[in-house]
Design a protein around this motif. Structure first.
Motif, PDB file in Angstrom:
ATOM      1  N   THR A 124       0.803  -1.164   0.029  1.00 47.91           N
ATOM      2  CA  THR A 124       0.104  -0.022   0.024  1.00 47.91           C
ATOM      3  C   THR A 124       0.806   1.125   0.085  1.00 47.91           C
ATOM      4  O   THR A 124       0.378   2.408  -0.565  1.00 47.91           O
ATOM      5  CB  THR A 124      -1.103  -0.011   1.115  1.00 47.91           C
ATOM      6  OG1 THR A 124      -0.239  -0.042   2.572  1.00 47.91           O
ATOM      7  CG2 THR A 124      -1.943  -1.173   1.017  1.00 47.91           C
ATOM      8  N   THR A 125       1.942   1.185   0.306  1.00 46.62           N
ATOM      9  CA  THR A 125       2.838   2.270   0.353  1.00 46.62           C
ATOM     10  C   THR A 125       4.338   1.901   0.232  1.00 46.62           C
ATOM     11  O   THR A 125       4.697   0.592   0.435  1.00 46.62           O
ATOM     12  CB  THR A 125       2.972   3.088   1.857  1.00 46.62           C
ATOM     13  OG1 THR A 125       3.270   2.275   2.860  1.00 46.62           O
ATOM     14  CG2 THR A 125       1.680   3.628   2.191  1.00 46.62           C
ATOM     15  N   GLY A 126       5.261   2.615  -0.475  1.00 46.42           N
ATOM     16  CA  GLY A 126       6.584   2.513  -0.565  1.00 46.42           C
ATOM     17  C   GLY A 126       6.880   1.513  -1.765  1.00 46.42           C
ATOM     18  O   GLY A 126       5.997   0.969  -2.385  1.00 46.42           O
ATOM     19  N   SER A 127       8.171   0.825  -1.646  1.00 45.43           N
ATOM     20  CA  SER A 127       8.523  -0.181  -2.725  1.00 45.43           C
ATOM     21  C   SER A 127       8.029  -1.395  -2.684  1.00 45.43           C
ATOM     22  O   SER A 127       7.623  -1.881  -1.434  1.00 45.43           O
ATOM     23  CB  SER A 127      10.109  -0.173  -2.975  1.00 45.43           C
ATOM     24  OG  SER A 127      10.250  -1.127  -3.860  1.00 45.43           O
ATOM     25  N   LEU A 128       7.603  -2.244  -3.815  1.00 50.27           N
ATOM     26  CA  LEU A 128       7.201  -3.461  -3.673  1.00 50.27           C
ATOM     27  C   LEU A 128       8.372  -4.326  -3.768  1.00 50.27           C
ATOM     28  O   LEU A 128       8.216  -5.619  -3.430  1.00 50.27           O
ATOM     29  CB  LEU A 128       6.477  -3.712  -4.965  1.00 50.27           C
ATOM     30  CG  LEU A 128       5.098  -2.929  -5.108  1.00 50.27           C
ATOM     31  CD1 LEU A 128       4.062  -3.393  -6.029  1.00 50.27           C
ATOM     32  CD2 LEU A 128       4.040  -3.281  -3.599  1.00 50.27           C
ATOM     33  N   ASP A 129       9.338  -3.966  -3.993  1.00 49.56           N
ATOM     34  CA  ASP A 129      10.661  -4.900  -3.725  1.00 49.56           C
ATOM     35  C   ASP A 129      10.791  -5.989  -4.814  1.00 49.56           C
ATOM     36  O   ASP A 129      10.916  -7.312  -4.141  1.00 49.56           O
ATOM     37  CB  ASP A 129      11.081  -4.975  -2.442  1.00 49.56           C
ATOM     38  CG  ASP A 129      11.879  -3.897  -1.676  1.00 49.56           C
ATOM     39  OD1 ASP A 129      12.550  -3.245  -2.469  1.00 49.56           O
ATOM     40  OD2 ASP A 129      11.247  -3.500  -0.743  1.00 49.56           O
ATOM     41  N   CYS A 130      10.210  -5.974  -6.008  1.00 50.13           N
ATOM     42  CA  CYS A 130      10.140  -7.157  -6.940  1.00 50.13           C
ATOM     43  C   CYS A 130      11.145  -6.938  -7.993  1.00 50.13           C
ATOM     44  O   CYS A 130      12.060  -5.930  -7.989  1.00 50.13           O
ATOM     45  CB  CYS A 130       8.882  -7.213  -7.394  1.00 50.13           C
ATOM     46  SG  CYS A 130       7.510  -7.475  -6.340  1.00 50.13           S
ATOM     47  N   THR A 131      11.262  -7.622  -9.231  1.00 49.37           N
ATOM     48  CA  THR A 131      12.062  -7.750 -10.098  1.00 49.37           C
ATOM     49  C   THR A 131      11.674  -7.254 -11.343  1.00 49.37           C
ATOM     50  O   THR A 131      12.504  -7.165 -12.514  1.00 49.37           O
ATOM     51  CB  THR A 131      12.800  -9.402 -10.198  1.00 49.37           C
ATOM     52  OG1 THR A 131      11.659 -10.023 -10.723  1.00 49.37           O
ATOM     53  CG2 THR A 131      13.178  -9.683  -8.873  1.00 49.37           C
ATOM     54  N   GLY A 132      10.472  -6.659 -11.651  1.00 45.95           N
ATOM     55  CA  GLY A 132      10.042  -6.794 -12.830  1.00 45.95           C
ATOM     56  C   GLY A 132      10.463  -5.151 -13.580  1.00 45.95           C
ATOM     57  O   GLY A 132      11.351  -4.789 -13.097  1.00 45.95           O
ATOM     58  N   PRO A 133      10.287  -5.177 -14.833  1.00 48.09           N
ATOM     59  CA  PRO A 133      10.699  -3.975 -15.783  1.00 48.09           C
ATOM     60  C   PRO A 133      10.263  -2.473 -15.272  1.00 48.09           C
ATOM     61  O   PRO A 133      10.871  -1.732 -15.672  1.00 48.09           O
ATOM     62  CB  PRO A 133      10.308  -4.395 -17.138  1.00 48.09           C
ATOM     63  CG  PRO A 133       8.915  -5.172 -16.774  1.00 48.09           C
ATOM     64  CD  PRO A 133       9.053  -6.006 -15.659  1.00 48.09           C
ATOM     65  N   PHE A 134       9.535  -2.492 -14.581  1.00 48.81           N
ATOM     66  CA  PHE A 134       8.868  -1.276 -13.792  1.00 48.81           C
ATOM     67  C   PHE A 134       8.888  -1.504 -12.198  1.00 48.81           C
ATOM     68  O   PHE A 134       8.813  -2.483 -11.798  1.00 48.81           O
ATOM     69  CB  PHE A 134       7.418  -0.972 -14.470  1.00 48.81           C
ATOM     70  CG  PHE A 134       7.533  -0.486 -15.667  1.00 48.81           C
ATOM     71  CD1 PHE A 134       7.562   0.770 -16.080  1.00 48.81           C
ATOM     72  CD2 PHE A 134       7.100  -1.261 -16.714  1.00 48.81           C
ATOM     73  CE1 PHE A 134       7.457   1.424 -17.442  1.00 48.81           C
ATOM     74  CE2 PHE A 134       6.889  -0.940 -18.007  1.00 48.81           C
ATOM     75  CZ  PHE A 134       7.263   0.461 -18.385  1.00 48.81           C
ATOM     76  N   LYS A 135       9.265  -0.379 -11.720  1.00 42.65           N
ATOM     77  CA  LYS A 135       9.140  -0.369 -10.238  1.00 42.65           C
ATOM     78  C   LYS A 135       8.013   0.658  -9.846  1.00 42.65           C
ATOM     79  O   LYS A 135       7.645   1.626 -10.606  1.00 42.65           O
ATOM     80  CB  LYS A 135      10.559   0.154  -9.594  1.00 42.65           C
ATOM     81  CG  LYS A 135      11.152   1.452 -10.103  1.00 42.65           C
ATOM     82  CD  LYS A 135      12.681   1.711  -9.516  1.00 42.65           C
ATOM     83  CE  LYS A 135      13.044   3.198  -9.957  1.00 42.65           C
ATOM     84  NZ  LYS A 135      14.281   3.385  -9.481  1.00 42.65           N
ATOM     85  N   LEU A 136       7.430   0.436  -8.543  1.00 43.61           N
ATOM     86  CA  LEU A 136       6.526   1.283  -8.050  1.00 43.61           C
ATOM     87  C   LEU A 136       7.211   2.668  -7.914  1.00 43.61           C
ATOM     88  O   LEU A 136       7.883   3.160  -7.173  1.00 43.61           O
ATOM     89  CB  LEU A 136       5.881   0.761  -6.967  1.00 43.61           C
ATOM     90  CG  LEU A 136       4.689   1.440  -6.342  1.00 43.61           C
ATOM     91  CD1 LEU A 136       3.548   1.638  -7.409  1.00 43.61           C
ATOM     92  CD2 LEU A 136       4.099   0.930  -4.983  1.00 43.61           C
ATOM     93  N   GLY A 137       6.266   3.651  -8.576  1.00 45.56           N
ATOM     94  CA  GLY A 137       6.625   5.140  -8.339  1.00 45.56           C
ATOM     95  C   GLY A 137       5.599   5.869  -7.159  1.00 45.56           C
ATOM     96  O   GLY A 137       5.128   5.314  -6.372  1.00 45.56           O
ATOM     97  N   ALA A 138       4.943   7.081  -7.641  1.00 43.18           N
ATOM     98  CA  ALA A 138       4.124   7.637  -6.843  1.00 43.18           C
ATOM     99  C   ALA A 138       2.618   6.982  -7.095  1.00 43.18           C
ATOM    100  O   ALA A 138       2.291   6.611  -8.105  1.00 43.18           O
ATOM    101  CB  ALA A 138       4.162   9.004  -7.235  1.00 43.18           C
ATOM    102  N   TRP A 139       2.185   6.834  -5.874  1.00 46.25           N
ATOM    103  CA  TRP A 139       0.766   6.486  -5.567  1.00 46.25           C
ATOM    104  C   TRP A 139      -0.145   7.654  -5.124  1.00 46.25           C
ATOM    105  O   TRP A 139      -0.048   7.883  -3.889  1.00 46.25           O
ATOM    106  CB  TRP A 139       0.829   5.103  -4.818  1.00 46.25           C
ATOM    107  CG  TRP A 139      -0.777   4.504  -4.768  1.00 46.25           C
ATOM    108  CD1 TRP A 139      -2.070   5.309  -5.223  1.00 46.25           C
ATOM    109  CD2 TRP A 139      -0.940   3.098  -4.381  1.00 46.25           C
ATOM    110  NE1 TRP A 139      -2.846   4.068  -5.127  1.00 46.25           N
ATOM    111  CE2 TRP A 139      -2.182   2.904  -4.713  1.00 46.25           C
ATOM    112  CE3 TRP A 139      -0.203   2.080  -3.992  1.00 46.25           C
ATOM    113  CZ2 TRP A 139      -2.952   1.701  -4.314  1.00 46.25           C
ATOM    114  CZ3 TRP A 139      -0.622   0.911  -3.733  1.00 46.25           C
ATOM    115  CH2 TRP A 139      -2.101   0.493  -4.078  1.00 46.25           C
ATOM    116  N   ALA A 140      -0.970   8.385  -5.917  1.00 47.29           N
ATOM    117  CA  ALA A 140      -1.828   9.232  -5.645  1.00 47.29           C
ATOM    118  C   ALA A 140      -3.135   8.604  -5.207  1.00 47.29           C
ATOM    119  O   ALA A 140      -4.098   8.114  -6.192  1.00 47.29           O
ATOM    120  CB  ALA A 140      -2.085  10.134  -6.733  1.00 47.29           C
TER     121      ALA A 140
END
Length: 544
Positions: A205-221
């Motif tokens: 729900t907040t912060g990084s998901l710490d996974c391996t995919g081609p995208f990383k989680l940025g801002a969640w408005a």
């Protein structure tokens, strides 16, 4: 949708299966064909991207309640998460099974699966993936305290063990043909142990998901959008877009208008009432692909009038399926009396396919017979509650069609409107289903196997909301689950299909292809339901 998975032991010789054979057994359905009597033609893919793009914006009908992979069971979550978190195996755009974070999967005996991991895979925090992360990630699915949506995929797992720095061995209690297939879904996601533990209850729900995919989680408005940023440390082919923004547009008209004006560049789950506008007005292209999806009426209460199979049969006979396909699905569906799609049986022998589809639920209306069944059941005037929502006409018009069917045969079907953001709760929260007898459900297969859907009517299954229980059915599910040979498993699954049809535990309505809209800026997105678990956004780039 996440399944349940009971097991039964199989003789050793019949159960031995190599990873290569497994991939062959999970070959996908044919593509580029017309969808039955549908007015649309299915496309195998969209044109590949010509180059990179700074960013694109994607419309989704609801905000994900969480991006924790153990709860990623529905469209909003998986559409986003598939680009951030990856699984041991991969479901390709052709709906076949391929290596993912595991470069090799082997099956040395019927109750053992060994996953050899790729070396040098980095998490978004920069750390390197190890077998410990895999054991931890899959272990979260197993932990009953986590109430994971995918927990029952792991019901037959006896142990998860690190058997090398880059090797994990899964020991099963009994042979299980489904477990290795689900390792290509969110059930097989791997995240960094340290990152998940550090986030605690806030993970997803907040912060990084710490996974391996081609995208990383940025801002969640919250309430507005989620931004994904390209991960330049990705082990595979890097994403063509530097940024992908998912915009939450709960109103179907607002989603369509955003596509027409260019406020968003594309989207899946296109409102069916918008098909013609998007095809004719020229801002882009509307594609259709294999969805492995059926539209059904999910019967959630077998204690009221719908507990009598004659009432369920009556509603089915009174339902105007063709009218619903024309209006609710924009002419892009195919009337069906089958809970499973024909495409998911494509790899089965002809005699198995015939056994699965002969004599299923009638699709033609028969009002007189339906009235007689209602009278025979003593259900005249009995009230039934059907959930509906403004998510799209595929939901709202099916609910209206069921109400109209009931009125023609003496049933009082009342509609209860559920907000789009709350509709997902019907699948997870028994309290949300209180007072509801049925609701529209588009069921998509998470693997290319009919058992993905048919297992839902086993006693205690995740989506067995009505509480149906039949030992003979349960035994067939166990037999099919334990059978590694796809032809033999298909023969058992055909019996399950016939049994579910006879009981009308859900009322099948139509097959429905996946729809995706791309404006003239972008291309590359897959057309199939693979986008639920495949990192599709990485393929999206400049159209020219």
């Amino acid at each position: 949708m996440p399944p349940t998975a009971p097991r039964r032991r199989l003789p050793l010789a019949a159960a031995l299966l190599s990873a290569v054979a497994l991939v062959a057994a999970c070959s996908g359905p044919p593509h580029g064909e017309a969808s039955g009597d549908s007015a649309v033609k299915l496309s195998a893919s969209t044109p590949p991207a010509a180059g990179e793009i700074d960013s694109f914006t994607w419309a989704t009908y609801a905000e994900p309640p969480t991006l924790d992979y153990i709860q990623a069971f529905d469209y909003p979550q998986n559409t986003v998460l598939a680009n951030v978190c990856e699984s041991l195996m991969r479901w390709t755009p052709q709906l076949t099974l391929a290596p993912g974070l595991a470069e090799k999967a082997s099956n040395p005996d019927p109750t053992t699966w060994v996953y050899d991991l790729r070396a040098g895979v980095h998490f978004h925090d920069g750390s390197v993936m190890t077998a410990d992360d895999v054991v931890y990630s899959l272990g979260r699915q197993l932990n009953p305290d986590n109430a994971a949506a995918w927990n029952q995929v792991f019901q037959n797992v006896d142990s998860l063990t690190r058997t090398g720095p880059l090797q994990v061995t899964v020991k099963l209690k009994q042979p299980d043909s489904q477990f290795p297939q689900y390792m290509a879904t969110a059930a097989g996601v791997v995240a960094a142990k340290a990152g998940v533990e550090a986030a605690g209850k806030d993970y997803g729900t907040t912060g990084s998901l710490d996974c391996t995919g081609p995208f990383k989680l940025g801002a969640w408005a919250k309430g507005q959008s989620i931004e994904l940023q390209r991960f330049d440390g990705y082990w595979g082919t890097k994403a063509k877009a530097k940024k992908a923004v998912f915009s939450f547009l709960t109103d179907a008209s607002a989603r369509t208008n955003a596509m027409l004006t260019g406020d968003v560049d594309g989207g899946y789950l296109i409102p069916t009432e918008s098909y013609d506008r998007l095809r004719k007005n020229g801002p882009g292209t509307l594609y259709f692909g294999e969805g492995l999806s059926t539209v059904n009426v999910n019967v959630t209460n077998l204690h009221g009038p719908l507990g009598d199979v004659r009432v369920r049969q009556a509603l089915s006979l009174a339902l105007d399926r063709s009218g619903f396909v024309r209006t609710g699905l924009g002419g892009a569906g195919t009337v069906t009396g089958s809970l499973t799609t024909r495409a998911v049986w494509a790899g089965a022998p002809e005699d198995v396919r015939k056994a699965a589809f002969d004599g299923l639920t009638p699709t033609a209306q028969d009002i007189d017979k339906a009235k007689a069944l209602v009278k025979e059941a003593g259900a005249n005037g009995k009230p039934l509650v059907m959930a509906t929502s403004t998510i799209g006409q595929d939901v709202s018009l099916l609910a209206t069609a069921v109400q109209a069917a009931g009125s023609k045969i003496g049933l009082d079907v009342q509609l209860k409107t559920i907000a789009p953001n709350a509709f997902t709760a019907l699948f997870t929260d028994p309290k949300a289903r209180e007072g509801i007898d049925m609701f529209p459900e588009t069921y998509y297969d998470s693997v290319t196997d009919p058992l993905d859907l048919l297992v839902n009517f086993r006693t205690g299954a995740y989506q067995n909301f009505g509480g149906y229980s039949d030992k003979a059915y349960d035994d067939l599910v166990e037999q099919a689950t334990a059978e590694y040979d796809p032809a033999k498993r298909g023969a058992i699954e055909a019996k399950l299909q016939q049994a579910a049809s006879q009981q009308l535990l859900w009322i099948p309505v139509a097959e429905w292809p996946t729809a995706v809209f791309l404006n003239k800026r972008i291309t590359g997105a897959p057309t199939t339901i693979s986008y639920m678990y495949y990192p599709w956004a990485a393929d999206v780039g400049a159209a020219r």
